[in-house]
Design a protein around this motif. Structure first.
Motif, mmCIF file in Angstrom:
data_model
loop_
_atom_site.group_PDB
_atom_site.id
_atom_site.type_symbol
_atom_site.label_atom_id
_atom_site.label_comp_id
_atom_site.label_asym_id
_atom_site.label_seq_id
_atom_site.Cartn_x
_atom_site.Cartn_y
_atom_site.Cartn_z
ATOM 1 N N GLY A 1 45.509 -14.873 61.187
ATOM 2 C CA GLY A 1 45.762 -14.068 62.364
ATOM 3 C C GLY A 1 45.082 -12.711 62.292
ATOM 4 N N LYS A 2 45.245 -11.967 63.352
ATOM 5 C CA LYS A 2 44.616 -10.658 63.481
ATOM 6 C C LYS A 2 45.028 -9.746 62.327
ATOM 7 C CE LYS A 2 43.975 -6.955 66.790
ATOM 8 N NZ LYS A 2 44.265 -6.442 68.111
ATOM 9 N N GLY A 3 44.037 -9.159 61.680
ATOM 10 C CA GLY A 3 44.308 -8.227 60.599
ATOM 11 C C GLY A 3 44.530 -8.862 59.248
ATOM 12 N N HIS A 4 44.493 -10.164 59.178
ATOM 13 C CA HIS A 4 44.704 -10.829 57.890
ATOM 14 C C HIS A 4 43.774 -12.030 57.786
ATOM 15 C CE1 HIS A 4 47.218 -11.427 54.281
ATOM 16 N NE2 HIS A 4 46.771 -12.666 54.406
ATOM 17 N N SER A 5 42.503 -11.736 57.545
ATOM 18 C CA SER A 5 41.542 -12.814 57.359
ATOM 19 C C SER A 5 40.456 -12.330 56.415
ATOM 20 C CB SER A 5 40.934 -13.257 58.689
ATOM 21 O OG SER A 5 40.225 -12.185 59.274
ATOM 22 N N GLY A 6 39.777 -13.288 55.795
ATOM 23 C CA GLY A 6 38.710 -12.989 54.853
ATOM 24 C C GLY A 6 38.983 -13.575 53.486
ATOM 25 N N ARG A 7 38.198 -13.149 52.527
ATOM 26 C CA ARG A 7 38.299 -13.665 51.164
ATOM 27 C C ARG A 7 39.577 -13.146 50.513
ATOM 28 N NH1 ARG A 7 35.652 -17.662 49.154
ATOM 29 N NH2 ARG A 7 35.088 -17.578 46.981
ATOM 30 N N SER A 8 40.330 -14.049 49.860
ATOM 31 C CA SER A 8 41.580 -13.684 49.201
ATOM 32 C C SER A 8 41.675 -14.351 47.839
ATOM 33 C CB SER A 8 42.789 -14.135 50.021
ATOM 34 O OG SER A 8 42.853 -13.434 51.232
ATOM 35 N N ALA A 9 42.290 -13.656 46.898
ATOM 36 C CA ALA A 9 42.605 -14.232 45.586
ATOM 37 C C ALA A 9 43.980 -14.888 45.712
ATOM 38 C CB ALA A 9 42.618 -13.153 44.524
ATOM 39 N N LEU A 10 44.064 -16.160 45.349
ATOM 40 C CA LEU A 10 45.292 -16.935 45.524
ATOM 41 C C LEU A 10 45.714 -17.569 44.202
ATOM 42 C CD1 LEU A 10 44.193 -18.765 48.770
ATOM 43 C CD2 LEU A 10 45.658 -16.753 48.615
ATOM 44 N N ILE A 11 46.987 -17.921 44.109
ATOM 45 C CA ILE A 11 47.514 -18.646 42.958
ATOM 46 C C ILE A 11 48.356 -19.810 43.472
ATOM 47 C CG2 ILE A 11 49.089 -18.578 40.993
ATOM 48 C CD1 ILE A 11 48.342 -15.698 40.539
ATOM 49 N N ASP A 12 48.108 -20.982 42.943
ATOM 50 C CA ASP A 12 48.983 -22.140 43.136
ATOM 51 C C ASP A 12 49.741 -22.323 41.812
ATOM 52 O OD1 ASP A 12 48.162 -22.711 45.698
ATOM 53 O OD2 ASP A 12 46.783 -24.290 45.111
ATOM 54 N N PHE A 13 51.061 -22.310 41.870
ATOM 55 C CA PHE A 13 51.874 -22.460 40.662
ATOM 56 C C PHE A 13 53.060 -23.342 41.004
ATOM 57 C CE2 PHE A 13 55.087 -21.249 37.560
ATOM 58 C CZ PHE A 13 54.355 -21.186 36.385
ATOM 59 N N ILE A 14 53.158 -24.476 40.343
ATOM 60 C CA ILE A 14 54.261 -25.418 40.579
ATOM 61 C C ILE A 14 54.905 -25.696 39.226
ATOM 62 C CG2 ILE A 14 54.926 -27.693 41.413
ATOM 63 C CD1 ILE A 14 52.309 -27.646 43.107
ATOM 64 N N ALA A 15 56.215 -25.484 39.155
ATOM 65 C CA ALA A 15 56.944 -25.713 37.917
ATOM 66 C C ALA A 15 58.269 -26.427 38.207
ATOM 67 C CB ALA A 15 57.212 -24.401 37.193
ATOM 68 N N ARG A 16 58.713 -27.196 37.235
ATOM 69 C CA ARG A 16 59.981 -27.931 37.383
ATOM 70 C C ARG A 16 61.023 -27.302 36.463
ATOM 71 N NH1 ARG A 16 58.755 -33.597 36.307
ATOM 72 N NH2 ARG A 16 58.266 -33.674 38.514
ATOM 73 N N ARG A 17 62.167 -26.996 37.031
ATOM 74 C CA ARG A 17 63.270 -26.408 36.279
ATOM 75 C C ARG A 17 63.750 -27.395 35.209
ATOM 76 N NH1 ARG A 17 67.544 -25.132 40.219
ATOM 77 N NH2 ARG A 17 67.899 -27.345 40.073
ATOM 78 N N PRO A 18 63.996 -26.913 34.015
ATOM 79 C CA PRO A 18 64.499 -27.828 32.969
ATOM 80 C C PRO A 18 65.908 -28.299 33.288
ATOM 81 C CG PRO A 18 64.439 -25.548 32.167
ATOM 82 C CD PRO A 18 63.841 -25.555 33.549
#
Length: 47
Positions: free
Chosen positions: A29-46
């Motif tokens: 959307g407006k004001g939030h576009s372009g190149r971004s550093a992202l993290i995908d993190f998926i973990a399972r609770r013990p």
């Protein structure tokens, strides 16, 4: 800002299923576009 190391420390003892950092083009959307550093993190609770 989050990092993979910070997330791994925060979820110590959890089974990490996926952990990846990457750059991508986003268009959220407006004001939030372009190149971004992202993290995908998926973990399972013990237990």
């Amino acid at each position: 800002m989050y990092t993979l190391d910070l997330l791994r420390d925060a979820f110590a003892g959890w089974e990490v299923l996926s952990a990846e950092d990457f750059d991508a083009e986003v268009d959220e959307g407006k004001g939030h576009s372009g190149r971004s550093a992202l993290i995908d993190f998926i973990a399972r609770r013990p237990g």
